[in-house]
Scaffold this motif. Structure first.
Motif: not given
Length: 166
Positions: A60-68
């Protein structure tokens, strides 16, 4: 003159109180309308979602809105589909998670919590009432300030030492 100011002050307070009281049913009506619309929208939106068990394919990576987010795969009949989906904290590659799909089979947000519509309705009603009450309070304060200013003995007079004979 003092009697006129007192009568006017009483009128301002009475009008302000009436407006503040009328804000209550207005806020209740607005809150109810927002609740009804939001509940209807949430029900329709949630009815079209389907939950599937998916496997996380990569880290998993940190995406938009700081969500994984991570690439996930899930079975769809006789084939396997993949897509980018939000994943919970503390899970990694190979973990099985629940993913929600929209009608076209793409990952989407999970259903809204049951109290979301209630909270939006209450927030709207309280916000509207607070705004009206703040405007009324500012209006009363302005009228009181203007009234006090006109009662000052020096209002409209020139400063000492100046003459109008010049």
């Amino acid at each position: 003159m003092e009697r006129v100011f007192r009568r006017d002050a009483a009128s301002v307070v009475l009008i302000a109180a009436l407006i503040a009281l009328l804000a209550i049913p207005l806020a209740l009506a607005a809150g109810t309308a927002v609740y009804t619309d939001t509940a209807t929208r949430i029900r329709a939106d949630d009815a079209s979602k389907t939950a599937v068990a998916a496997t996380i394919l990569d880290d998993p990576v940190i995406g938009a809105g700081h969500h994984r987010q991570a690439q996930v795969s899930w079975p769809d009949g006789d084939r396997t589909r993949t897509g980018l989906a939000a994943v919970p904290n503390f899970v990694g590659r190979g973990a099985r998670i629940q993913v929600w799909l929209n009608p076209d089979g793409s990952p989407t947000d999970p259903p809204a919590p049951p109290d979301a519509a209630v909270l939006q309705g209450i927030g709207t009603g309280l916000g509207l009432a607070a705004a009206v009450w703040a405007i009324v309070a500012i209006g009363v304060a302005y009228v009181r300030h203007a009234r006090e200013r006109h009662r000052e003995p020096w209002f409209g007079a020139r400063s000492p030492g100046f003459s109008s004979a010049l």
